[in-house]
Design an enzyme around this catalytic site. Structure first.
Site, PDB file in Angstrom:
ATOM      1  N   VAL A 134       0.925  -1.042   0.039  1.00 41.93           N
ATOM      2  CA  VAL A 134       0.105  -0.007   0.057  1.00 41.93           C
ATOM      3  C   VAL A 134       0.939   1.155   0.044  1.00 41.93           C
ATOM      4  O   VAL A 134       1.919   0.978   0.312  1.00 41.93           O
ATOM      5  CB  VAL A 134      -1.055   0.167   0.934  1.00 41.93           C
ATOM      6  N   SER A 135       0.120   2.279  -0.447  1.00 39.13           N
ATOM      7  CA  SER A 135       1.307   3.683  -0.773  1.00 39.13           C
ATOM      8  C   SER A 135       1.336   4.415   0.623  1.00 39.13           C
ATOM      9  O   SER A 135       2.426   4.970   0.900  1.00 39.13           O
ATOM     10  CB  SER A 135       0.502   4.306  -1.545  1.00 39.13           C
ATOM     11  N   THR A 136       0.573   4.262   1.671  1.00 44.25           N
ATOM     12  CA  THR A 136       0.882   5.229   2.842  1.00 44.25           C
ATOM     13  C   THR A 136       0.574   4.169   4.002  1.00 44.25           C
ATOM     14  O   THR A 136      -0.213   3.362   4.019  1.00 44.25           O
ATOM     15  CB  THR A 136      -0.164   6.299   2.940  1.00 44.25           C
TER      16      THR A 136
END
Length: 182
Positions: A9-11
């Protein structure tokens, strides 16, 4: 022959559970995950570990192609590196594998779509920020690091590396905060 899963996931405030559950349900004996942007391969140590671990006949599984990367060149390089090790890459949604020749073509097209989607997201974000600035509503990005906690840990004698580990951020971010304190 091992089935190895990779989730991303990105964050830090996004959830990995659905990806992890899906990869385990697909029979992955090993699942590595990380919370880092897919815009480039920089800083994606878990992905590097997975690729290095792959052996002849192994299979790397990801739930969606954009979990592997959002840049066509990066995705194709990752697939190439896996193939150099004699391993296959399988995307679960939509189901595409590099076991067959057609899988390479489909992955190339999907990689281009993921890259284009990233450009569209960035363009919409930029336009939204410009509108908010024009309306006097823009206050900058959301603060993800508790700056007061960084300061208090530093004042208590913690070193930047320990602070970064405790807070879950990079040392560079800690150094920037400490520099702004001076």
């Amino acid at each position: 022959m091992a089935r190895i899963g990779y989730a991303r996931v990105s964050t830090t405030d996004q959830d990995l559970h659905s990806q992890l559950d899906r990869l385990r349900s697909e029979g992955c004996e090993i699942v590595r995950s990380e919370k880092v942007s897919g815009a480039s391969r920089e800083g994606r140590t878990e992905l590097a570990t997975v690729i290095e671990f792959l052996r002849q006949g192994d299979e790397l599984l990801v739930t969606r192609l954009d979990r592997l990367g959002r840049d066509t060149r990066d995705v194709l390089n990752i697939v190439h590196e896996c193939q150099q090790r004699g391993a296959f890459v399988t995307i679960l949604d939509p189901h595409v594998s590099t076991r067959g020749e057609m899988g390479h073509v489909i992955l190339t097209v999907l990689g281009m779509v993921a890259q284009m989607e990233r450009r569209f997201i960035k363009e919409r974000q930029r336009e939204g920020i410009e509108r908010a600035k024009a309306a006097g509503l823009y206050k900058g990005g959301k603060t993800r690091i508790d700056i007061s906690r960084v300061r208090s840990l530093y004042q208590e004698g913690s070193r930047p590396t320990a602070i970064a580990k405790a807070i879950g951020c990079s040392r560079m971010q800690v150094y920037r905060i400490l520099k702004s304190m001076r």
